[in-house]
Motif scaffolding. Structure first.
Motif, mmCIF file in Angstrom:
data_model
loop_
_atom_site.group_PDB
_atom_site.id
_atom_site.type_symbol
_atom_site.label_atom_id
_atom_site.label_comp_id
_atom_site.label_asym_id
_atom_site.label_seq_id
_atom_site.Cartn_x
_atom_site.Cartn_y
_atom_site.Cartn_z
ATOM 1 N N THR A 58 0.876 -1.521 -0.416
ATOM 2 C CA THR A 58 0.499 -0.533 0.045
ATOM 3 C C THR A 58 0.944 1.514 0.013
ATOM 4 O OG1 THR A 58 -0.070 0.164 2.692
ATOM 5 C CG2 THR A 58 -1.448 -0.821 1.295
ATOM 6 N N GLY A 59 2.014 1.233 0.268
ATOM 7 C CA GLY A 59 3.340 2.532 0.247
ATOM 8 C C GLY A 59 2.632 3.142 1.542
ATOM 9 N N LEU A 60 1.653 2.586 2.812
ATOM 10 C CA LEU A 60 2.113 2.854 4.092
ATOM 11 C C LEU A 60 3.093 2.682 5.008
ATOM 12 C CD1 LEU A 60 -2.100 2.756 4.518
ATOM 13 C CD2 LEU A 60 -0.585 4.549 3.813
ATOM 14 N N VAL A 61 4.094 3.684 5.150
ATOM 15 C CA VAL A 61 5.137 3.431 6.320
ATOM 16 C C VAL A 61 4.682 3.388 7.987
ATOM 17 C CG1 VAL A 61 7.081 4.422 7.459
ATOM 18 C CG2 VAL A 61 6.636 5.026 4.830
ATOM 19 N N VAL A 62 4.370 2.583 8.648
ATOM 20 C CA VAL A 62 4.230 2.314 9.377
ATOM 21 C C VAL A 62 5.050 1.825 10.479
ATOM 22 C CG1 VAL A 62 2.715 0.009 11.251
ATOM 23 C CG2 VAL A 62 1.807 1.106 8.731
ATOM 24 N N GLU A 63 5.339 2.228 11.399
ATOM 25 C CA GLU A 63 6.710 2.188 12.587
ATOM 26 C C GLU A 63 6.312 0.892 14.048
ATOM 27 O OE1 GLU A 63 9.102 4.121 13.156
ATOM 28 O OE2 GLU A 63 8.742 4.901 11.178
ATOM 29 N N PRO A 64 7.180 -0.033 13.469
ATOM 30 C CA PRO A 64 6.644 -0.920 14.524
ATOM 31 C C PRO A 64 5.881 -0.565 15.983
ATOM 32 C CG PRO A 64 9.434 -0.879 14.193
ATOM 33 C CD PRO A 64 8.676 0.170 13.408
ATOM 34 N N GLU A 65 6.612 0.668 16.980
ATOM 35 C CA GLU A 65 6.022 1.041 17.825
ATOM 36 C C GLU A 65 4.082 1.107 17.983
ATOM 37 O OE1 GLU A 65 8.079 4.307 16.609
ATOM 38 O OE2 GLU A 65 8.467 1.998 16.822
ATOM 39 N N TRP A 93 -0.422 6.702 10.584
ATOM 40 C CA TRP A 93 1.074 5.694 9.492
ATOM 41 C C TRP A 93 1.165 7.035 8.918
ATOM 42 C CZ3 TRP A 93 -3.782 3.935 9.679
ATOM 43 C CH2 TRP A 93 -5.393 4.113 9.141
ATOM 44 N N SER A 94 1.594 6.759 8.237
ATOM 45 C CA SER A 94 2.698 7.580 7.138
ATOM 46 C C SER A 94 2.393 8.001 5.414
ATOM 47 C CB SER A 94 3.738 8.417 7.058
ATOM 48 O OG SER A 94 4.750 8.480 8.370
ATOM 49 N N GLY A 95 2.023 8.616 4.746
ATOM 50 C CA GLY A 95 1.110 8.391 3.491
ATOM 51 C C GLY A 95 -0.173 8.103 3.324
#
Length: 465
Positions: A58-65, A93-95
């Motif tokens: 999806t292109g989403l940037v998800v941080e593990p935390e 998320w980002s994006g």
């Protein structure tokens, strides 16, 4: 092992979840699914796998935390292959989501929980339903011949596994299956039974939206009365009561639509507003009593239940004052000399806890298991306590009701009131309900003092003779 991204955002009509549509030669092509994938070898943990798959698909940037455990599902596909799916909730998320792998996915989109696409993978839908039900672990074992896609008409394969120490608020399996045949997948059950009744009631929330109430009656008589009322006169109230969705005589169970409002029992209202409410109660009572009689009824007045008097007196005797029992027997014994009173449709338990008031002031009524043909005054007995010292509420009620009581009705009301007081004391003692006991004792005291609800019992405000 699979990982599944449950990305949730707030939409205009409530929470929305991100889904992608599978395409090409992959499994379940054409069906909607969570962005998901396999753990990439023994050195990748499931959280790392989720972060990677979210970006790749999806292109989403998800941080593990920002990853939260949602539910773990042990799944078996119709072909027999089984797997473990880790479903994770992500709310940050980002994006902006987009199609990143067009060979295996041809669309992404946000869907309201109450408006999910029909062509969802059954495995995905099971994980979403389990997540919405708050389960930590679920089983979804499909059988050969089951469809890959979710089919609301098919046999439900989802089973939720309770957590340690959790209670079981849901009804038994047979009742759950009956309710879901009538209303569809139920994702949340809340026990809303009254503490002092043997009937059981649950609030049921549907996976596709909607709220129902599922009720199991304590005996066949109550079940038959409620079903008959809902199929008969309640539908003529123009939305002032619930609608019967389904009934099962063997289970003594019903599924009802939810009605808006909060019970008036315990509500604290300004005097002007309280008078408006009691006028509306009078109007509703008049509508109930004007309902057409059942086709097979004769309109005859039921006999006062003398047979139950001895049992009620025996149960109430420890709380009766000197002279109470003699007074009760005198009142009930005189009932045989009363003038005839017309029988009408009655609610049977017309009291504030069964009257709901919506935000716009609309009044609705629930709980019809005691509905039967009785004199109209039978529905006024449990309102008497509220009129003690409040003639303005009595006046408001009768303004809404549209008429005053006749002499025969006032005489019959005294009998019904005394019987209800004694039975209330007896039942309150059995159910360890001091409030019910105190109310019955208070009512008997007022009746004996010949000042019980004076303005209510008489047309001119004078004491009854």
């Amino acid at each position: 092992m699979d990982v599944h991204l449950i990305a949730v955002r707030d939409g205009e009509k409530g929470p929305e979840v991100l889904l992608s549509r599978r395409a090409g030669t992959v499994y379940a092509a054409g069906h909607w699914h969570f962005p998901s994938g396999h753990v990439d070898g023994p050195f990748e943990d499931v959280v790392t796998a989720l972060v990677r798959e979210a970006y790749e698909e999806t292109g989403l940037v998800v941080e593990p935390e920002d990853v939260r455990a949602a539910v773990t599902v042990h799944h078996r596909a119709p072909g027999g292959d089984s797997r473990i799916g880790f479903f994770f909730e992500v709310r940050r998320w980002s994006g902006t989501p987009e199609v990143m792998e067009p060979a295996v996915c041809d669309a992404v989109g946000w869907f309201s929980f109450d408006a999910l696409p029909e062509s969802m993978v059954a495995y995905c839908r099971a994980g979403l339903d389990a997540y919405r039900a708050g389960a930590g672990v679920a089983l979804h074992f499909q059988e050969p011949g089951d469809l890959i896609g979710h089919d609301p008409a098919a046999t439900d394969r989802l089973r939720l596994v309770p957590a340690p120490g959790s209670s079981e608020p849901r009804p038994v399996r047979e009742v759950r299956e009956f309710a879901e045949r009538a209303a569809g997948r139920i994702t949340a059950w809340t026990d809303v039974s009254w503490a002092r009744t043997e009937s059981r009631v649950w609030r049921a929330e549907g996976a596709s939206g909607g709220v129902w109430f599922v009720k199991i009656h304590q005996n066949d008589r109550f079940h038959g009365r409620e079903v008959a009322a809902l199929r008969g006169w309640v539908s003529g109230l123009g939305g002032a009561g619930p609608r019967l969705v389904a009934a099962d005589t063997g289970l003594r169970a019903v599924v009802l639509t939810a009605v808006e409002g909060r019970p008036l029992h315990g509500a604290v209202l300004p005097p002007d507003e309280e008078r408006r409410v009691f006028r509306a109660i009078g109007e509703l009572a008049a509508r109930i009593h004007a309902s057409p009689l059942p086709p097979a009824s004769s309109g005859a007045v039921p006999v006062v239940p003398y047979a139950k008097l001895e049992r009620h007196l025996e149960g109430a005797r420890p709380h009766l004052r000197s002279g109470d029992e003699e007074y009760v027997r005198w009142v009930v014994g005189g009932a045989v000399r009363l003038s005839p009173v017309e029988a009408v449709v009655t609610h049977g338990d017309f009291q504030l806890r069964n009257l709901l008031r919506a935000g716009d002031g609309t009044l609705r009524v629930i709980d019809f298991e005691r509905s039967e043909l009785q004199p109209a005054v039978r529905d006024l007995v449990r309102l008497l306590d509220r009129f003690n010292g409040r003639p303005d509420l009595s006046e408001a009620f009768f303004d809404g009701y549209g008429r005053r009581l006749t002499e025969p009705e006032r005489a019959r009301l005294r009998v019904e009131t005394v019987l209800d007081a004694v039975s209330g004391i007896a039942f309150g003692m059995k159910a360890d309900d001091p409030e019910l006991v105190e109310r019955g004792c208070r009512t008997l005291s007022r009746c004996r003092a010949n000042a019980a609800s004076t303005a209510f019992l008489t047309a001119d405000g004078g004491a009854p003779q």
